[in-house]
Design a protein around this motif. Structure first.
Motif, mmCIF file in Angstrom:
data_model
loop_
_atom_site.group_PDB
_atom_site.id
_atom_site.type_symbol
_atom_site.label_atom_id
_atom_site.label_comp_id
_atom_site.label_asym_id
_atom_site.label_seq_id
_atom_site.Cartn_x
_atom_site.Cartn_y
_atom_site.Cartn_z
ATOM 1 N N ASP A 87 42.639 23.896 2.670
ATOM 2 C CA ASP A 87 43.732 23.894 3.418
ATOM 3 C C ASP A 87 44.828 23.228 2.359
ATOM 4 O O ASP A 87 44.392 22.291 1.717
ATOM 5 C CB ASP A 87 43.533 22.943 4.387
ATOM 6 N N LEU A 88 46.150 23.784 2.450
ATOM 7 C CA LEU A 88 47.149 23.282 1.813
ATOM 8 C C LEU A 88 48.366 23.517 2.757
ATOM 9 O O LEU A 88 48.472 24.340 3.444
ATOM 10 C CB LEU A 88 47.499 24.222 0.597
ATOM 11 N N TYR A 89 49.057 22.424 2.863
ATOM 12 C CA TYR A 89 50.143 22.349 3.744
ATOM 13 C C TYR A 89 51.361 21.407 3.248
ATOM 14 O O TYR A 89 51.057 20.456 2.631
ATOM 15 C CB TYR A 89 49.699 21.592 5.033
ATOM 16 N N VAL A 90 52.502 22.019 3.414
ATOM 17 C CA VAL A 90 53.924 21.191 3.081
ATOM 18 C C VAL A 90 54.751 21.118 4.315
ATOM 19 O O VAL A 90 54.918 22.064 5.090
ATOM 20 C CB VAL A 90 54.470 21.875 1.835
ATOM 21 N N ASN A 91 55.323 19.720 4.618
ATOM 22 C CA ASN A 91 56.194 19.512 5.642
ATOM 23 C C ASN A 91 57.282 20.744 5.723
ATOM 24 O O ASN A 91 57.745 20.809 4.541
ATOM 25 C CB ASN A 91 56.664 18.275 5.454
ATOM 26 N N ARG A 117 48.961 12.102 10.068
ATOM 27 C CA ARG A 117 50.299 12.448 10.489
ATOM 28 C C ARG A 117 50.545 14.076 10.040
ATOM 29 O O ARG A 117 51.104 14.785 10.960
ATOM 30 C CB ARG A 117 51.326 11.597 9.914
ATOM 31 N N LEU A 118 50.362 14.205 8.690
ATOM 32 C CA LEU A 118 50.645 15.550 8.320
ATOM 33 C C LEU A 118 49.755 16.750 9.175
ATOM 34 O O LEU A 118 50.038 17.931 9.389
ATOM 35 C CB LEU A 118 50.473 15.717 6.875
ATOM 36 N N LEU A 119 48.359 16.080 9.182
ATOM 37 C CA LEU A 119 47.487 17.255 9.787
ATOM 38 C C LEU A 119 48.180 17.371 11.354
ATOM 39 O O LEU A 119 48.015 18.708 11.761
ATOM 40 C CB LEU A 119 46.129 16.504 10.194
ATOM 41 N N LYS A 120 48.497 16.386 11.991
ATOM 42 C CA LYS A 120 48.722 16.680 13.610
ATOM 43 C C LYS A 120 50.297 17.417 13.397
ATOM 44 O O LYS A 120 50.415 18.159 14.335
ATOM 45 C CB LYS A 120 49.297 15.105 14.179
ATOM 46 N N GLU A 121 51.004 17.010 12.430
ATOM 47 C CA GLU A 121 52.286 17.879 12.449
ATOM 48 C C GLU A 121 51.967 19.472 11.946
ATOM 49 O O GLU A 121 52.455 20.233 12.811
ATOM 50 C CB GLU A 121 53.009 17.464 11.073
ATOM 51 N N GLN A 122 50.907 19.693 11.290
ATOM 52 C CA GLN A 122 50.627 21.190 10.940
ATOM 53 C C GLN A 122 49.914 21.771 12.277
ATOM 54 O O GLN A 122 50.111 22.831 12.778
ATOM 55 C CB GLN A 122 49.251 21.199 9.919
ATOM 56 N N GLU A 123 49.050 20.888 12.986
ATOM 57 C CA GLU A 123 48.666 21.329 14.371
ATOM 58 C C GLU A 123 49.692 21.740 15.388
ATOM 59 O O GLU A 123 49.934 22.762 16.020
ATOM 60 C CB GLU A 123 47.811 20.358 14.890
ATOM 61 N N GLU A 124 50.793 20.979 15.345
ATOM 62 C CA GLU A 124 51.868 20.972 16.123
ATOM 63 C C GLU A 124 52.681 22.366 16.085
ATOM 64 O O GLU A 124 53.194 23.160 16.805
ATOM 65 C CB GLU A 124 52.734 20.062 16.225
ATOM 66 N N ASN A 125 52.887 22.758 14.693
ATOM 67 C CA ASN A 125 53.747 23.761 14.082
ATOM 68 C C ASN A 125 52.736 25.128 13.825
ATOM 69 O O ASN A 125 53.167 26.163 13.776
ATOM 70 C CB ASN A 125 54.280 23.515 12.896
ATOM 71 N N GLY A 126 51.388 24.884 14.160
ATOM 72 C CA GLY A 126 50.407 26.370 14.160
ATOM 73 C C GLY A 126 50.402 26.916 15.339
ATOM 74 O O GLY A 126 51.038 26.631 16.525
ATOM 75 N N PRO A 127 49.646 27.943 15.182
ATOM 76 C CA PRO A 127 49.031 28.851 16.602
ATOM 77 C C PRO A 127 48.388 27.969 17.523
ATOM 78 O O PRO A 127 47.818 26.925 17.185
ATOM 79 C CB PRO A 127 48.393 29.767 15.901
ATOM 80 N N GLU A 128 48.415 28.321 18.828
ATOM 81 C CA GLU A 128 47.790 27.569 20.011
ATOM 82 C C GLU A 128 46.220 27.378 19.661
ATOM 83 O O GLU A 128 45.586 26.503 20.031
ATOM 84 C CB GLU A 128 48.082 28.395 21.323
ATOM 85 N N SER A 129 45.750 28.402 18.788
ATOM 86 C CA SER A 129 44.351 28.660 18.622
ATOM 87 C C SER A 129 43.817 27.484 17.552
ATOM 88 O O SER A 129 42.725 27.123 17.370
ATOM 89 C CB SER A 129 43.859 29.952 18.050
ATOM 90 N N SER A 130 44.919 26.813 16.805
ATOM 91 C CA SER A 130 44.660 25.607 16.043
ATOM 92 C C SER A 130 44.534 24.392 16.468
ATOM 93 O O SER A 130 45.632 23.988 16.901
ATOM 94 C CB SER A 130 45.520 25.946 14.704
ATOM 95 N N ARG A 131 43.431 23.905 16.641
ATOM 96 C CA ARG A 131 43.308 22.519 17.381
ATOM 97 C C ARG A 131 42.629 21.578 16.539
ATOM 98 O O ARG A 131 41.577 21.985 15.996
ATOM 99 C CB ARG A 131 42.788 22.432 18.945
ATOM 100 N N LEU A 132 42.927 20.418 16.250
ATOM 101 C CA LEU A 132 42.442 19.573 15.344
ATOM 102 C C LEU A 132 41.441 18.826 16.023
ATOM 103 O O LEU A 132 41.625 18.059 16.976
ATOM 104 C CB LEU A 132 43.660 18.495 14.763
ATOM 105 N N PHE A 133 40.062 18.856 15.423
ATOM 106 C CA PHE A 133 39.117 18.065 16.048
ATOM 107 C C PHE A 133 38.608 16.962 15.208
ATOM 108 O O PHE A 133 37.982 16.099 15.600
ATOM 109 C CB PHE A 133 37.808 18.902 16.225
ATOM 110 N N LEU A 134 39.319 16.793 14.057
ATOM 111 C CA LEU A 134 39.008 15.726 13.175
ATOM 112 C C LEU A 134 39.680 14.421 13.475
ATOM 113 O O LEU A 134 41.033 14.517 13.659
ATOM 114 C CB LEU A 134 39.323 15.985 11.782
ATOM 115 N N SER A 135 38.918 13.246 13.505
ATOM 116 C CA SER A 135 39.703 12.154 13.869
ATOM 117 C C SER A 135 40.164 11.210 12.690
ATOM 118 O O SER A 135 39.446 11.537 11.585
ATOM 119 C CB SER A 135 38.797 11.229 14.650
#
Length: 168
Positions: free
Chosen positions: A95-99, A21-39
């Motif tokens: 990678d380090l991410y905080v909501n 969920r956090l990975l998807k959130e980071q993808e949505e808030n990131g630049p367009e070039s950031s796409r998550l390929f990890l399932s």
């Protein structure tokens, strides 16, 4: 101001849906070039299977209890290990991410302090990471922490799987 209800700990396989969920959130808030390929399945297999390729620390908000999920995860830090023939074991921070709702509350610092403890306890020679040159605030934060640019004479290369498949 530090958030008093945040606990940093190593992730477990049971945390994977919330990490996802956090990975998807980071993808949505990131630049367009950031796409998550990890399932989610690959996250579980490669992070918690018999052969682990990475490790994760999570920041958990112990004040938000969900009867089905337990405490809510509000951040993570992904890392793996590499070995240098010249110096020894290196911890590679990936990678380090905080909501966003939990930023500026000392959570990234808690994750950072925990990973520094891991480095000392497991006798790594250093932590290594990369930051885009356009991320001025992160570059300054790194310098302020005592980090130095390792060597500006090296180039970082990537060879994607699609290119490897074309090789003979």
């Amino acid at each position: 101001m530090a958030h008093p209800n945040i606990i940093v700990r190593p992730a477990t396989e049971e945390d994977c849906p919330q990490i996802w969920r956090l990975l998807k959130e980071q993808e949505e808030n990131g630049p367009e070039s950031s796409r998550l390929f990890l399932s989610l399945e690959k996250l579980k297999k490669d992070g918690f299977g018999t052969k682990r390729f990475f490790y994760i620390l999570v920041a958990e908000d112990s004040s938000s209890q969900d009867s089905e999920k337990g405490s809510a995860l509000v951040g993570y830090l992904f890392y793996n290990t590499i070995f240098c023939t010249w110096s020894g074991k290196i911890l590679l921070l990936k990678d380090l991410y905080v909501n966003p709702a939990f930023r500026m509350k000392g959570i990234a610092k808690k994750l950072w302090n925990f990973i520094c403890k891991v480095v000392l306890e497991e006798n790594f020679v250093k932590i290594q990471w990369t930051i885009g040159k356009d991320k001025k605030d992160l570059l300054q934060l790194s310098v302020d922490s005592g980090a130095v640019v390792e060597d500006e004479s090296y180039c970082i290369f990537r060879l994607p799987k699609s290119s490897i498949l074309k090789m003979e």
